[in-house]
Design an enzyme around this catalytic site. Structure first.
Site, PDB file in Angstrom:
ATOM      1  N   ASP A 187      35.225  11.804   5.530  1.00  0.00           N
ATOM      2  CA  ASP A 187      33.964  12.536   5.517  1.00  0.00           C
ATOM      3  C   ASP A 187      34.268  14.013   5.808  1.00  0.00           C
ATOM      4  OD1 ASP A 187      31.533  13.730   6.066  1.00  0.00           O
ATOM      5  OD2 ASP A 187      30.770  12.101   7.329  1.00  0.00           O
ATOM      6  N   LYS A 240      27.115  19.922   2.965  1.00  0.00           N
ATOM      7  CA  LYS A 240      26.921  21.180   3.708  1.00  0.00           C
ATOM      8  C   LYS A 240      27.335  22.460   2.966  1.00  0.00           C
ATOM      9  CE  LYS A 240      26.087  19.593   8.353  1.00  0.00           C
ATOM     10  NZ  LYS A 240      26.415  18.221   8.691  1.00  0.00           N
ATOM     11  N   PHE A 249      29.856  11.010  13.345  1.00  0.00           N
ATOM     12  CA  PHE A 249      28.512  11.244  12.811  1.00  0.00           C
ATOM     13  C   PHE A 249      28.576  11.231  11.294  1.00  0.00           C
ATOM     14  CE2 PHE A 249      24.999  13.638  11.078  1.00  0.00           C
ATOM     15  CZ  PHE A 249      23.923  13.083  11.743  1.00  0.00           C
TER      16      PHE A 249
HETATM   17  C1  LIG Z   1      25.868  16.840   8.637  1.00  0.00           C
HETATM   18  C2  LIG Z   1      26.775  15.724   8.427  1.00  0.00           C
HETATM   19  C3  LIG Z   1      26.383  14.584   7.710  1.00  0.00           C
HETATM   20  C4  LIG Z   1      24.979  14.398   7.216  1.00  0.00           C
HETATM   21  O1  LIG Z   1      24.628  15.346   6.265  1.00  0.00           O
HETATM   22  P1  LIG Z   1      23.067  15.508   5.851  1.00  0.00           P
HETATM   23  O2  LIG Z   1      23.110  16.480   4.729  1.00  0.00           O
HETATM   24  O3  LIG Z   1      22.368  16.032   7.065  1.00  0.00           O
HETATM   25  O4  LIG Z   1      22.577  14.177   5.461  1.00  0.00           O
HETATM   26  C5  LIG Z   1      27.317  13.611   7.485  1.00  0.00           C
HETATM   27  N1  LIG Z   1      28.581  13.717   7.935  1.00  0.00           N
HETATM   28  C6  LIG Z   1      28.995  14.793   8.623  1.00  0.00           C
HETATM   29  C7  LIG Z   1      30.409  14.881   9.071  1.00  0.00           C
HETATM   30  C8  LIG Z   1      28.106  15.825   8.909  1.00  0.00           C
HETATM   31  O5  LIG Z   1      28.509  16.882   9.622  1.00  0.00           O
END
Ligand SMILES: *Cc1c(COP(=O)(O)O)cnc(C)c1O
Length: 404
Positions: A223, A252, A136
């Site tokens: 990521d 986050k 994701f």
């Molecule tokens: C939440 C998340 C995203 C997206 O972040 P947003 O601030 O909602 O755009 C991307 N990568 C990972 C691993 C995530 O957990």
């Protein structure tokens, strides 16, 4: 605001979430209260965002001070705390330069642009990026194309091209999928997949991917939007494998609730963007930067990496003990994760637990249909972790014994 407002939902807000009939009013530490005065223990932390919990006694006055001075200026001018936060992130990661933005998808979007330009700069016209099943990376067109979940992609085609998808933890699959392909420019992965069900990449796999990227001159892009910023007990989850990526998107937990995103780049990627290549209006604004600087400072002062590691271990062990019969019978497949990023995978769908836990004063989430996700504030105490177990486990047992 009252209960009838909540029942009537929000007719003018787009229907993008299946929301619980709860509206939170305020919080203190790991506890939050709704508008009707009911209290909850927060084991979700606003989806791995509220690093310092709620109403932190050091963060709140710092943000109030900042708001009284300047909230936003814009990137036509220097924002002194950008340099302070960038220097700190560079020290913590062993990398070299930072681009600031506001969200996770924006950080990932920048990473994808870096990878493509890395390719173009060395004459690759149609760069391709390796991504993962169950990954994701966000909800923009490019990041949903990189995401490995058909539900996220459905209805939004045509998808962005230039992605090669492989399963996690198989170096053979990665080698086979890229065999002889001279268009590959990067491998893009989550060190621990979050939305996909708390799926950790094995340490040996991460090391092997790092080595392959070095051999082939690919960027390793990790990521860390969800698993980073201390959650696993190190600043970044990949550091458990002793490797350093070339590109690392963050968001986050970085601002403890204030939207802050960042892309940290190592020497191979730090100078790819030049003026005019990329930008953002909000990214790096004075309020966001103050939140990032103070969040890290307070984390260091309060030893929150150690706390995340210790309380995470305690929580995972207490869950395993309380659920030992279900683990033995196979009704619970696995308890996995690191630090305060824990997934409990059931052998059947368990989304109903989210409401049941809330009714009993506990906030959690369920991801990938069958995985209970616990990503509480990093200030959580062992006593509070025990409380999570004492509310959650009886509800899990009940769900498992209900006829499905
Ligand atoms: C939440 C998340 C995203 C997206 O972040 P947003 O601030 O909602 O755009 C991307 N990568 C990972 C691993 C995530 O957990």
């Amino acid at each position: 605001m009252n209960a009838s407002f909540i029942e009537a939902a929000s007719p003018h807000v787009m229907n993008t979430y299946g929301r619980l009939p709860i509206a939170l009013s305020h919080g203190q530490g790991c506890r939050v209260w709704d508008v009707n005065g009911k209290s909850y223990l927060d084991a979700l932390g606003g989806i791995a965002v509220n690093t310092l919990g709620h109403n932190h006694p050091k963060l709140v006055p710092a943000l109030q001070d900042q708001i009284g001075k300047i909230i936003h200026s814009c990137n036509y001018y220097h924002v002194p705390n950008q340099e302070v936060l960038a220097k700190k992130l560079v020290e913590l990661s062993g990398m070299s330069n930072v681009f600031f933005c506001s969200t996770g998808l924006e950080a990932n979007e920048a990473a994808l642009k870096l990878a493509r330009k890395f390719g173009h700069d060395k004459g690759i016209e149609r760069p391709e990026i390796v991504v993962y099943e169950k990954a994701f990376h966000g909800r923009s067109i490019a990041t949903l194309s990189a995401t490995g979940n058909p539900k996220v992609q459905a209805g939004f085609g045509p998808l962005v091209e230039g992605f090669i998808r492989v399963p996690i933890n198989s170096i053979e699959s990665l080698q086979a999928a890229t065999e002889g392909n001279t268009n590959v420019v990067a491998v893009f992965l989550e060190a621990i997949q979050g939305e996909g069900g708390i799926n950790p990449m094995h340490m040996d796999y991460l090391k092997a991917v790092r080595q392959l990227c070095d051999e082939r001159d690919w960027l390793l892009m990790i990521d860390e939007v969800q698993c980073g910023m201390g959650r696993t007990g190190k600043w970044f989850a990949h550091q458990w494998a002793g490797i350093v990526p070339d590109v690392m998107p963050l968001a986050k937990g970085l601002g403890s609730g204030v939207p802050v995103g960042a892309v940290v780049a190592g020497p191979k990627a730090a100078a790819i963007f030049q003026p005019g290549n990329h930008g953002t209006t909000f990214g790096g604004n004075p309020l966001a930067m103050r939140a990032g600087v103070e969040t890290i400072r307070i984390m260091e002062e309060e030893g929150l990496l150690e706390n995340a590691a210790q309380v995470g271990k305690h929580l995972a062990a207490a869950l395993a003990l309380a659920l030992s019969a279900e683990l033995t019978s196979g009704a619970i497949k696995e308890i996995r994760g690191m630090g305060l990023m824990i997934g409990v995978e059931l052998a059947k769908p368990c989304s109903a637990l989210v409401q049941q836990c809330a009714d009993n004063g506990l906030l959690i989430s369920v991801t990938a249909d069958t995985v209970i996700r616990l990503v509480p504030p990093l200030i959580m105490s062992a006593t509070e972790a025990d409380e999570v177990v004492s509310i959650l486990c009886p509800l899990i047992k009940q769900l498992l014994t209900d006829a499905s």
